[in-house]
Design a protein around this motif. Structure first.
Motif, mmCIF file in Angstrom:
data_model
loop_
_atom_site.group_PDB
_atom_site.id
_atom_site.type_symbol
_atom_site.label_atom_id
_atom_site.label_comp_id
_atom_site.label_asym_id
_atom_site.label_seq_id
_atom_site.Cartn_x
_atom_site.Cartn_y
_atom_site.Cartn_z
ATOM 1 N N THR A 8 -43.002 8.552 16.127
ATOM 2 C CA THR A 8 -42.275 8.189 17.350
ATOM 3 C C THR A 8 -43.141 7.287 18.236
ATOM 4 N N PRO A 9 -43.429 6.067 17.793
ATOM 5 C CA PRO A 9 -44.360 5.209 18.544
ATOM 6 C C PRO A 9 -43.886 4.887 19.959
ATOM 7 N N LEU A 31 -35.750 3.951 21.053
ATOM 8 C CA LEU A 31 -36.196 5.184 21.697
ATOM 9 C C LEU A 31 -35.200 6.316 21.444
ATOM 10 N N ALA A 32 -33.923 5.994 21.487
ATOM 11 C CA ALA A 32 -32.900 7.010 21.237
ATOM 12 C C ALA A 32 -33.035 7.569 19.824
ATOM 13 N N GLN A 33 -33.307 6.707 18.853
ATOM 14 C CA GLN A 33 -33.475 7.172 17.476
ATOM 15 C C GLN A 33 -34.689 8.100 17.363
ATOM 16 N N GLU A 34 -35.765 7.741 18.046
ATOM 17 C CA GLU A 34 -36.968 8.575 18.000
ATOM 18 C C GLU A 34 -36.745 9.900 18.737
ATOM 19 N N LEU A 35 -36.014 9.843 19.833
ATOM 20 C CA LEU A 35 -35.730 11.057 20.606
ATOM 21 C C LEU A 35 -34.871 12.025 19.782
ATOM 22 N N ARG A 36 -33.942 11.484 19.031
ATOM 23 C CA ARG A 36 -33.124 12.345 18.164
ATOM 24 C C ARG A 36 -34.005 13.017 17.112
ATOM 25 N N ALA A 37 -34.883 12.263 16.500
ATOM 26 C CA ALA A 37 -35.769 12.824 15.474
ATOM 27 C C ALA A 37 -36.677 13.900 16.066
ATOM 28 N N GLU A 38 -37.182 13.659 17.256
ATOM 29 C CA GLU A 38 -38.063 14.631 17.902
ATOM 30 C C GLU A 38 -37.304 15.897 18.291
#
Length: 643
Positions: A8-9, A31-38
């Motif tokens: 999640t860079p 950012l939304a894609q990374e937030l979903r993964a997190e």
């Protein structure tokens, strides 16, 4: 072994919502894609509410990039949607403590963060609260973080409750700048019911939605300026690109939508326009999908609402095996058995068919299982009407949710002495959901009502008998409570036998001290008694079964034949123990020198932990019961002196 954490860079650079202001629109999408993964990764390790949060990932990013929290007040309703919000507001380093002892709350919590302006662990309160912030702002209210825009994000079925419309009616009349975002995921905890759900479905069912989608996509300049006072042409333009917002407009709101709540090209321009131009109350209707972006959640019937720890790759949950049946299933199966013999029995739920076990009842008797949506007040009075019509309604509600219908319990049920059966699930301390969901008060708030019969099951077999008791009881309202989770593993009866109203049972005879248990603390009382036996103290143990009417003969006999009487219950001050004390006082038992102690939940809200940890904190586990017996008999003090 936990799965590897996602890369999640961009998210790694976010310490507060202010950091989102520096990102481009394409970066916000990333950012939304990374937030979903997190979010998926974190909940896989802790368990908790998953689907609702995944459905608002893009909305969370868009809101925090456009608005200026904590000065702007963003209120999440129901706030189990707020896990992504917590990650973006400086709590990412603690997100894997969520719903655990000493960790983050699973809901918004004012004491946890200035970015949580209002707690909303129950539903349908956000518009009222946001209107309070808006009016307070305009009246010169003082808040440490300032008072800017008030934004209510209401969704996951919360719009189905009457309180939301009461607030909208008031907001429309006041005309204050207020932003309401309807997160419409066609879902609450269960599939939606009611006319409002049908109305919302019609809003995006046809071609006009696609036309608006095309208009909203792209730049702010493509949107009409619907928010300038006196601009008649703008108002007409707004109506031409919206679809059927009449209901909300009649309540005094400007209506925009429906828009795709997962499309940043729609969300960002709409929110920016609203932020720049809104003057009065406005509702933005965003269509989302519960569990969005995680296939195991999307394909579940509840959209992945709540989950135990799970394997990210498969979605398979890690649940502890148990040989004892869950109380909720015992209730459901017993009610089905009773309904097979009595076609007047029907079941009412307030958007919790799975949680209350009534999904099982609905499979067998669909016409007699009635889901009213998130509307506990209506559920209670609806049940009263059913009872008045000659039916035998079972209103199956969580203890903490029944509180929302208390006025109706008093006026529509108790005063009219209508035989509504209240099946009170999640009694006592429930664990990870914490104080907002604890069933702490139902004994106190029901047992003080004239004509009410109030029971508590000590184990799963007793629950079977109490369902049968309620089914056979037509002389006024009756309630029985039972906890979350599995039973204690006792032998189960083939079918329930109605209990004699107001009669408890003697479990074990002893001397000197009697312990009278009400509810499922009986198992802890047994453990305490066994430990006391090793000290040479053999207490009498009894199960009250009823808080109202009390078994006066049993209680007075215990008082007359023991030095001390201790009551134990999973409820607050003012409940079972208080009724016992009143009985003892009226019969002048204290004049004879009886030592009486009442063990109840302490006068504090207990934060989330495991149920075992919470009961230890409350002083209602076996060790504390044993200590109370020793103290009342003076044994503990003698031990201390010898030490």
């Amino acid at each position: 072994m936990p799965a590897a954490r996602p890369e999640t860079p961009l998210l790694d650079r976010i310490e507060s919502p202010a950091d989102l202001k520096r990102l481009t629109d394409p970066q916000l999408e990333q950012l939304a894609q990374e937030l979903r993964a997190e979010t998926i990764s974190a909940v896989s390790e802790t368990g908790g509410h998953l689907g609702a949060g995944l459905g608002v990932i893009e909305l969370t990013v868009a809101l925090h990039s456009v608005f200026d929290a904590p000065r702007d007040k963003i209120i999440w309703d129901v706030s189990h949607q707020s896990y992504p919000h917590k990650i973006l507001t400086g709590r990412r380093d603690r997100i894997r403590t969520i719903r655990q002892a000493g960790g983050l709350s699973g809901f918004t919590k004012r004491s946890e963060s200035p970015y949580d302006p209002f707690g909303a662990a129950h539903s349908s309160t956000s518009i009222s609260a946001a209107l309070g912030f808006a009016v307070g702002r305009d009246l010169g209210g003082v808040c440490e973080t300032g008072l800017g825009d008030a934004v209510a994000v209401i969704g996951d079925g919360a719009m189905s409750a009457g309180m939301a419309f009461e607030a909208m009616n008031n907001a429309g009349a006041l005309g204050k700048r207020l932003i309401v975002i309807l997160n419409d995921n066609e879902m609450s905890i269960a599939p939606p019911v009611g006319a409002l759900s049908s109305y919302l479905s019609r809003l995006y069912a046809g071609a006009p939605y696609q036309e608006f989608k095309a208009a909203a996509k792209g730049a702010v300049s493509l949107l009409p300026p619907p928010f300038q006072e006196g601009a008649k042409r703008a108002k007409e333009l707004l109506k031409s690109v919206t679809v059927g917002g009449t209901l909300f407009e009649e309540l005094g709101f400007s209506y925009v939508g429906p828009i795709d709540g997962h499309d940043m090209d729609q969300l960002l321009p709409v929110l920016r326009t609203v932020k720049a131009r809104a003057t009065g109350p406005i509702l933005i209707h965003a269509i989302t999908r519960k569990g969005k972006g995680y296939a195991p959640a999307e394909t579940r019937g509840d959209g992945g609402h709540a989950t135990a720890k799970f394997d990210v790759a498969t979605g398979e949950q890690q649940k502890k095996p148990s040989n004892a049946p869950a109380y909720t299933k015992v209730f459901a199966r017993t009610l089905i058995d009773e309904a097979a013999r009595d076609d007047r029995i029907c079941a009412i739920t307030a958007a919790m068919p799975d949680g209350t076990g009534l999904d099982l009842f609905a499979e067998r008797y669909p016409s007699r299982c009635l889901d009213v949506g998130i509307a506990e007040q209506h559920a209670v009075t609806f049940s009263a009407g059913l009872a008045a019509s000659g039916m035998r309604p079972f209103a199956a509600l969580y203890s903490t949710f029944l509180q929302r219908g208390y006025d109706q319990v008093v006026h529509d049920v108790a005063i009219q002495r209508l035989p509504v059966r209240f099946a009170i699930d999640r009694a006592g301390l429930v664990g990870a959901d914490g104080a907002t969901h604890a069933g702490s008060y139902d004994v106190a708030y029901l047992a003080n009502l004239p004509g009410f019969t109030v029971m508590a099951a000590a184990d799963e077999a007793e629950l079977v008998h109490m369902v049968a008791t309620a089914a056979a009881h037509d002389d006024g309202p009756i309630a029985f409570r039972y906890p979350r989770g599995e039973g204690v593993g006792v032998e189960m009866p083939e079918r329930g036998t109605p209990l004699e109203i107001g009669k408890g049972r003697l479990i074990a005879e002893g001397a000197r001290v009697a312990i009278l248990s009400y509810g499922t603390r009986l198992e802890e009382v047994r453990k305490a008694a066994e430990s006391l036996g090793r000290r040479g103290i053999t207490p009498t143990v009894a199960d009250a079964r009823f808080a109202k009417p009390l078994d006066a003969a049993l209680i007075l006999d215990l008082a007359a034949n023991h030095e001390a009487l201790i009551t134990v219950e999973e409820g607050a001050i003012g409940g079972f123990g208080s009724h016992v004390a009143q009985l003892l006082a009226e019969n002048a038992v204290f004049d004879a020198g009886l030592k009486y102690r009442s063990m109840v939940l302490p006068d504090v809200f207990i934060d989330q932990a495991t149920p075992e940890q919470m009961y230890e904190t409350a002083g209602l586990d076996a060790a504390h019961i044993e200590a109370r017996v020793l103290d009342v008999l003076g044994v503990a003090r003698l031990d201390e002196k010898r030490a």
